[in-house]
Scaffold this motif. Structure first.
Motif, PDB file in Angstrom:
ATOM      1  N   ASP A 104      -5.155  -2.534 121.876  1.00  0.00           N
ATOM      2  CA  ASP A 104      -6.526  -2.026 121.978  1.00  0.00           C
ATOM      3  C   ASP A 104      -7.127  -1.638 120.623  1.00  0.00           C
ATOM      4  O   ASP A 104      -6.423  -1.421 119.635  1.00  0.00           O
ATOM      5  CB  ASP A 104      -6.572  -0.826 122.916  1.00  0.00           C
ATOM      6  N   TRP A 106      -8.862   0.819 117.987  1.00  0.00           N
ATOM      7  CA  TRP A 106      -8.878   2.263 117.707  1.00  0.00           C
ATOM      8  C   TRP A 106     -10.000   2.672 116.748  1.00  0.00           C
ATOM      9  O   TRP A 106     -10.275   3.864 116.586  1.00  0.00           O
ATOM     10  CB  TRP A 106      -7.520   2.745 117.184  1.00  0.00           C
ATOM     11  N   TYR A 107     -10.674   1.678 116.146  1.00  0.00           N
ATOM     12  CA  TYR A 107     -11.820   1.993 115.278  1.00  0.00           C
ATOM     13  C   TYR A 107     -12.842   0.880 115.412  1.00  0.00           C
ATOM     14  O   TYR A 107     -12.530  -0.307 115.220  1.00  0.00           O
ATOM     15  CB  TYR A 107     -11.368   2.130 113.822  1.00  0.00           C
ATOM     16  N   HIS A 224      -7.724  -3.176 115.536  1.00  0.00           N
ATOM     17  CA  HIS A 224      -6.735  -3.085 116.604  1.00  0.00           C
ATOM     18  C   HIS A 224      -5.370  -2.748 116.008  1.00  0.00           C
ATOM     19  O   HIS A 224      -5.125  -2.950 114.816  1.00  0.00           O
ATOM     20  CB  HIS A 224      -6.571  -4.435 117.320  1.00  0.00           C
ATOM     21  N   TRP A 225      -4.446  -2.310 116.850  1.00  0.00           N
ATOM     22  CA  TRP A 225      -3.038  -2.262 116.459  1.00  0.00           C
ATOM     23  C   TRP A 225      -2.330  -3.438 117.126  1.00  0.00           C
ATOM     24  O   TRP A 225      -2.838  -3.997 118.111  1.00  0.00           O
ATOM     25  CB  TRP A 225      -2.400  -0.922 116.831  1.00  0.00           C
ATOM     26  N   LEU A 242      -0.911   4.708 122.142  1.00  0.00           N
ATOM     27  CA  LEU A 242      -1.655   4.044 121.072  1.00  0.00           C
ATOM     28  C   LEU A 242      -2.907   3.345 121.607  1.00  0.00           C
ATOM     29  O   LEU A 242      -3.915   3.231 120.893  1.00  0.00           O
ATOM     30  CB  LEU A 242      -0.759   3.051 120.340  1.00  0.00           C
ATOM     31  N   ASP A 243      -2.863   2.876 122.844  1.00  0.00           N
ATOM     32  CA  ASP A 243      -4.060   2.278 123.433  1.00  0.00           C
ATOM     33  C   ASP A 243      -5.151   3.330 123.687  1.00  0.00           C
ATOM     34  O   ASP A 243      -6.335   3.001 123.734  1.00  0.00           O
ATOM     35  CB  ASP A 243      -3.715   1.569 124.746  1.00  0.00           C
ATOM     36  N   TRP A 245      -5.621   5.923 121.678  1.00  0.00           N
ATOM     37  CA  TRP A 245      -5.977   6.443 120.356  1.00  0.00           C
ATOM     38  C   TRP A 245      -7.338   5.895 119.917  1.00  0.00           C
ATOM     39  O   TRP A 245      -7.567   4.698 119.915  1.00  0.00           O
ATOM     40  CB  TRP A 245      -4.863   6.041 119.403  1.00  0.00           C
ATOM     41  N   GLN A 246      -8.245   6.784 119.527  1.00  0.00           N
ATOM     42  CA  GLN A 246      -9.564   6.404 119.034  1.00  0.00           C
ATOM     43  C   GLN A 246      -9.917   7.282 117.840  1.00  0.00           C
ATOM     44  O   GLN A 246      -9.713   8.500 117.876  1.00  0.00           O
ATOM     45  CB  GLN A 246     -10.626   6.600 120.121  1.00  0.00           C
ATOM     46  N   TRP A 283      -4.592  12.304 122.691  1.00  0.00           N
ATOM     47  CA  TRP A 283      -3.965  10.974 122.622  1.00  0.00           C
ATOM     48  C   TRP A 283      -2.582  10.995 123.261  1.00  0.00           C
ATOM     49  O   TRP A 283      -2.247  10.111 124.049  1.00  0.00           O
ATOM     50  CB  TRP A 283      -3.834  10.515 121.167  1.00  0.00           C
TER      51      TRP A 283
END
Length: 294
Positions: A104, A106-107, A224-225, A242-243, A245-246, A283
């Motif tokens: 997903d 995150w930024y 994305h990661w 981690l999905d 995380w924003q 998170w």
């Protein structure tokens, strides 16, 4: 009880304890790029995941960009926290697409281009065509950039050609580039550098992107990661976290600024975590209903 027997029992207890600790400490290798935002978030996650009760054993593997993708694809690294899509990193992903999972965003709103101090009399990359001598650096009209293997370096060569700029790109490191910008800024002299958002420099200096009417540097993208294939099945808890995380300009900018101020990535990240505990707890709470890693 004989001393020999006591010694064997003690040794057995120690071995059992070490075995339990080894099982409790989950190993995780993060492919880390030498970019300010990547160093910041990698150190942040290292500290968070090493906290009790998570007890990960996190290794930050500092690599070049292409090695981050090949290393994760081969399983030498578990995850890496930064890939720009849909365009910038597509060529890095393509050779490994069957062995990588892209996760997903995150930024949102990542971008790159040519940047000058606000006092420079130029608003577009096209303006540089007639001002090459204004931007002399080390005796030549210059755009100061980062390592030659980066996407922004390649795009800058394209921009020089597309806009017919009488300038060279001087490849260096991010640290060297920022030192050159700081020196020029303190003396109020013209300087053009390759920069990207997010970056702490925009909080420290009055800077502006030069307009790019030919769209050489592309549109805004998302970060994305990504992971090795099968990571989500091996560690559904961390994948869920981690999905969730924003970060935005304020949160990521303050993290990078704290690290810059501290002069040490881990210490700066630790201070930022202490000051932003409700956000990071949000998170981590996302993984409450996920299965624990195998």
């Amino acid at each position: 009880m004989p001393r020999t027997t006591q010694a064997f029992l003690a040794a057995g207890l120690i071995a059992a304890s070490l075995s339990t600790q080894a099982q409790d400490n989950r190993s995780l290798t993060i492919g880390t790029l030498n970019w300010a935002e990547n160093i910041a978030v990698a150190n942040m996650w290292k500290l968070l995941l090493e906290e009790t009760p998570y007890n990960y054993d996190v290794v930050l593997s500092n690599v070049g960009k292409s090695v981050a993708f090949s290393g994760v694809a081969s399983g030498d690294m578990d995850i890496s926290l930064e890939t720009w899509l849909p365009a910038t990193d597509a060529s890095y992903i393509e050779p490994h697409k069957d062995r990588l999972d892209i996760h997903d965003v995150w930024y949102q709103g990542a971008g790159m281009g040519l940047v000058v101090p606000g006092y420079v009399n130029a608003d577009s990359i096209a303006d540089l065509a007639g001002q090459g001598e204004t931007f002399e650096y080390q005796g030549q009209p210059t755009i100061v950039g980062i390592d030659p293997g980066s996407s922004i370096s390649s795009l800058t060569e394209d921009a020089i050609e597309a806009y017919e700029l009488p300038m060279r790109q001087l490849s260096s490191s991010e640290v060297a580039m920022m030192a050159a910008l700081d020196d020029a800024y303190q003396r109020q002299e013209p300087m053009v550098v390759t920069l990207w958002s997010p970056h702490w420099a925009f909080a420290e200096y009055d800077l502006k992107y030069l307009d790019d009417p030919k769209n050489v540097y592309g549109d805004e993208e998302a970060i994305h990661w990504f992971s090795r294939k099968g990571f989500a099945e091996d560690d559904p808890w961390l994948t869920t976290v981690l999905d969730a995380w924003q970060m935005d300009d304020d949160s990521l900018g303050s993290l990078m600024a704290k690290i810059e101020e501290a002069g040490d990535p881990e210490e700066g990240a630790r201070q930022w975590i202490d000051e932003n505990r409700p956000l990071v707890d949000e998170w981590l709470a996302a993984g409450e209903d996920a299965d624990q890693p195998l």
